[in-house]
Motif scaffolding. Structure first.
Motif, short mmCIF file in Angstrom:
data_model
loop_
_atom_site.label_atom_id
_atom_site.label_comp_id
_atom_site.label_asym_id
_atom_site.label_seq_id
_atom_site.Cartn_x
_atom_site.Cartn_y
_atom_site.Cartn_z
N GLY A 1 56.52 17.51 -54.40
CA GLY A 1 55.47 16.96 -54.89
C GLY A 1 54.18 17.05 -54.19
N GLY A 2 54.22 17.60 -52.96
CA GLY A 2 52.86 17.47 -52.19
C GLY A 2 52.55 19.04 -51.83
N LEU A 3 51.06 19.21 -51.81
CA LEU A 3 50.59 20.48 -51.59
C LEU A 3 50.54 20.84 -50.16
N VAL A 4 51.29 22.31 -49.96
CA VAL A 4 51.57 22.86 -48.74
C VAL A 4 49.80 23.01 -48.24
N GLY A 5 50.00 22.34 -46.99
CA GLY A 5 48.52 22.63 -46.08
C GLY A 5 47.35 22.18 -46.87
N ILE A 6 47.32 21.34 -47.69
CA ILE A 6 46.43 20.84 -48.34
C ILE A 6 46.18 19.39 -48.44
N ASP A 7 44.88 18.92 -47.92
CA ASP A 7 44.75 17.52 -48.12
C ASP A 7 44.04 17.10 -49.27
N GLU A 8 44.95 16.80 -50.36
CA GLU A 8 44.49 16.43 -51.53
C GLU A 8 43.51 15.58 -51.75
N GLU A 9 43.71 14.30 -50.98
CA GLU A 9 42.68 13.26 -51.29
C GLU A 9 41.54 13.43 -50.43
N LYS A 10 41.41 14.26 -49.50
CA LYS A 10 39.91 14.61 -48.90
C LYS A 10 39.31 15.46 -49.79
N VAL B 1 39.44 21.91 -57.32
CA VAL B 1 40.02 20.88 -58.02
C VAL B 1 40.95 21.35 -59.15
N GLY B 2 40.28 22.42 -59.99
CA GLY B 2 41.34 22.92 -61.17
C GLY B 2 42.32 23.61 -60.73
N SER B 3 42.37 24.25 -59.79
CA SER B 3 43.71 25.19 -59.04
C SER B 3 44.59 24.27 -58.41
N LEU B 4 44.30 23.12 -57.74
CA LEU B 4 45.11 22.26 -57.08
C LEU B 4 45.70 21.63 -58.03
N GLU B 5 45.23 21.13 -59.31
CA GLU B 5 45.89 20.54 -60.42
C GLU B 5 46.87 21.22 -60.93
N ALA B 6 46.40 22.76 -61.14
CA ALA B 6 47.34 23.68 -61.89
C ALA B 6 48.64 23.83 -61.09
N VAL B 7 48.43 23.98 -59.74
CA VAL B 7 49.83 24.24 -58.90
C VAL B 7 50.68 22.74 -59.09
N LYS B 8 50.09 21.62 -59.24
CA LYS B 8 50.95 20.40 -59.35
C LYS B 8 51.55 20.35 -60.67
N TYR B 9 50.97 21.04 -61.75
CA TYR B 9 51.42 20.79 -63.18
C TYR B 9 52.52 22.12 -63.07
N ALA C 1 42.49 31.02 -53.78
CA ALA C 1 43.46 31.48 -52.72
C ALA C 1 43.92 30.28 -51.79
N THR C 2 42.78 29.22 -51.75
CA THR C 2 43.31 28.17 -50.74
C THR C 2 44.31 27.59 -51.17
N VAL C 3 44.56 27.47 -52.42
CA VAL C 3 45.95 26.86 -52.95
C VAL C 3 46.96 28.02 -53.35
N GLY C 4 46.93 29.18 -53.10
CA GLY C 4 47.77 30.08 -53.38
C GLY C 4 48.09 30.53 -54.71
N MET C 5 47.26 30.75 -55.72
CA MET C 5 47.39 30.89 -56.79
C MET C 5 47.11 32.44 -57.08
N ARG C 6 47.37 32.81 -58.62
CA ARG C 6 46.92 34.19 -58.84
C ARG C 6 45.97 34.00 -59.81
N GLY C 7 45.16 35.07 -60.21
CA GLY C 7 44.03 34.73 -61.11
C GLY C 7 43.50 35.99 -61.61
N ILE C 8 43.10 36.03 -62.82
CA ILE C 8 42.41 37.06 -63.59
C ILE C 8 41.23 36.32 -63.93
N LEU C 9 40.06 36.98 -63.37
CA LEU C 9 38.73 36.36 -63.33
C LEU C 9 37.59 37.11 -64.03
N CYS C 10 36.53 36.69 -64.57
CA CYS C 10 35.43 37.32 -65.04
C CYS C 10 34.37 36.33 -65.08
N TYR C 11 33.22 37.11 -65.51
CA TYR C 11 31.97 36.29 -65.51
C TYR C 11 31.35 36.51 -66.91
#
Length: 431
Positions: free
Chosen positions: A403-412, A106-114, A141-151
């Motif tokens: 305005g639409g995410l490619v290959g992503i069913d956002e509503e689902k 959800v966070g990544s999906l929204e980020a791409v839209k923003y 990766a599902t929404v195609g973003m880059r990330g720098i991650l840590c725990y």
């Protein structure tokens, strides 16, 4: 792909330029006016629409995405430490594989839209530590973003969980050393929840992998007071002592740091990340931005990755503060996130020049007044918004088109996330 008839906008230094961009193998390979299409090359005519580099959220917590709308504690939190104990530590302890995944999705999906294309995430899930960063990576990766991650390593859950946190960081850092989309850094909660042995381990990891340490620093005065009380040394001096202050280290907030410690951060070339909305929401104070140098950027600390909104709110809050900075400082800090990302990936992000990664956004903005190099920041702060982002590209691939995410069913995804959130909230109520 050839992007024709675009108007390229760069926030720092401010530049407005009509140009065509040729994209190949994930990078800008040609830039100029009236570039001619090559044989079999896809041509996209943007008819004067604006292009900007994809934005960077320099400090966030994707696991907070499913916290939106959840009930407040029955007994209100009266200070920052209580906010941690009654809300965020209960949330992170309730996370499982499913909720980690949907939070990140959800966070990544929204980020791409923003219009954000890279997120620097700081994760915590004490009851599901092992492979948690891979779950986040999969969602991003599902929404195609880059990330720098840590725990978020901490001692508050005991030695076993501390060791699992360190191990998760090191595994992810090593496994993604050559990944063009993801990098790792050594994550840590905050100085007051880390003993000397843990700090030493984090510093050693930072040095071994040249990955820096991502940590909350002086978000609240409790961090300053408790660190000094327990260890007799300031937050930044302590990081320096254990080798956890490097050119890739990321210190979130820095609100209560004295000027001398901010100067130490500057000399180390480590980064301070300003999080305006979170600071205001938690009422933890205002960061001394006038002391922050070039190595300072903007994050959301768990708020949605709308970097237009974050930088604007940061700008207006600064105007009424006692720490006023120049008109263009907040946009400069937003753009500085590109330089931070460049350090991790070893490529120059954020320029849209030849050789720059093709991470970009397209905006449908109709300026009511002339738009030039001299007044771009005025248009950005007082006219543009994330709602104007129509297309988002990461590494030369469209992740959002019209305005639409490619290959992503956002509503689902949102419907599934809502069910997952309810299960998460019930676990929180029982904890």
């Amino acid at each position: 792909m050839l992007l024709k008839n675009a108007t390229v906008l760069i926030l720092s230094p401010e530049r407005v330029e009509r140009a065509d961009l040729r994209v190949q193998d994930g990078a800008i390979v040609a830039r100029g006016k009236d570039l001619r299409p090559l044989e079999e090359e896809e041509t996209v005519d943007l008819f004067g629409l604006f292009i900007m580099p994809g934005m960077v959220n320099a400090h966030t917590h994707l696991y907070s995405a499913l916290a939106r709308g959840m009930s407040a504690p029955k007994i209100p939190a009266n200070n920052f430490v209580q906010i941690l104990r009654k809300i965020w530590w209960k949330l992170d302890q309730s996370l499982d594989e499913e909720s980690i995944y949907y939070s990140a999705l959800v966070g990544s999906l929204e980020a791409v839209k923003y219009g954000a294309t890279t997120l620097i995430d700081h994760h915590a899930s004490p009851n599901h530590i092992k492979d948690s960063l891979d779950i986040i990576k999969k969602a991003m990766a599902t929404v195609g973003m880059r990330g720098i991650l840590c725990y978020e390593t901490t001692d508050r859950g005991g030695r076993r969980r501390r060791n699992e946190g360190l191990g998760e960081n090191e595994r992810f850092i090593a496994e993604n050393a050559d990944n063009p989309y993801f990098k790792g850094t050594a994550g840590a909660h905050a100085s007051f929840t880390l003993n000397d042995e843990t700090m030493e381990a984090l510093g050693q990891m930072s040095e071994k992998y040249d990955c820096g340490v991502h940590i909350h620093a002086a978000e609240d005065n409790a961090d300053i007071i408790n660190t000094m009380k327990k260890y007799g040394i300031g937050v930044v001096r302590r990081l320096q002592k254990f080798g956890a202050l490097s050119h890739k280290s990321i210190l979130a907030h820095g609100i209560h740091l004295p000027k001398s410690q901010v100067a130490t951060i500057g000399k180390s070339r480590a980064w301070i990340i300003h999080n305006p909305r979170s600071n205001m929401n938690n009422a933890v104070g205002y960061a001394p931005l006038q002391w922050f140098g070039d190595h300072s950027a903007i994050g959301t600390d768990g708020f949605p990755s709308d970097m237009f909104e974050e930088s604007k709110i940061g700008f207006f809050r600064n105007r009424e503060s006692d720490h006023r900075v120049s008109f263009g400082r907040l946009p400069e800090m937003l753009h500085a996130g590109q330089k931070l990302v460049s350090r991790f990936f070893g490529r120059e992000f954020g320029t849209l020049e030849v050789g720059s990664p093709a991470d970009l956004i397209v905006l449908k903005y109709t300026p009511p007044t002339p738009l030039t190099d001299l007044n771009l920041l005025g248009h950005f702060l007082f006219g543009m918004s994330s709602g104007m982002v129509t297309h988002t590209m990461v590494n030369g691939e469209w992740q959002m088109w019209d305005g639409g995410l490619v290959g992503i069913d956002e509503e689902k995804i949102m419907n599934e996330a809502s069910v997952v959130a309810q299960r998460l909230w019930k676990r929180m109520e029982k904890s």
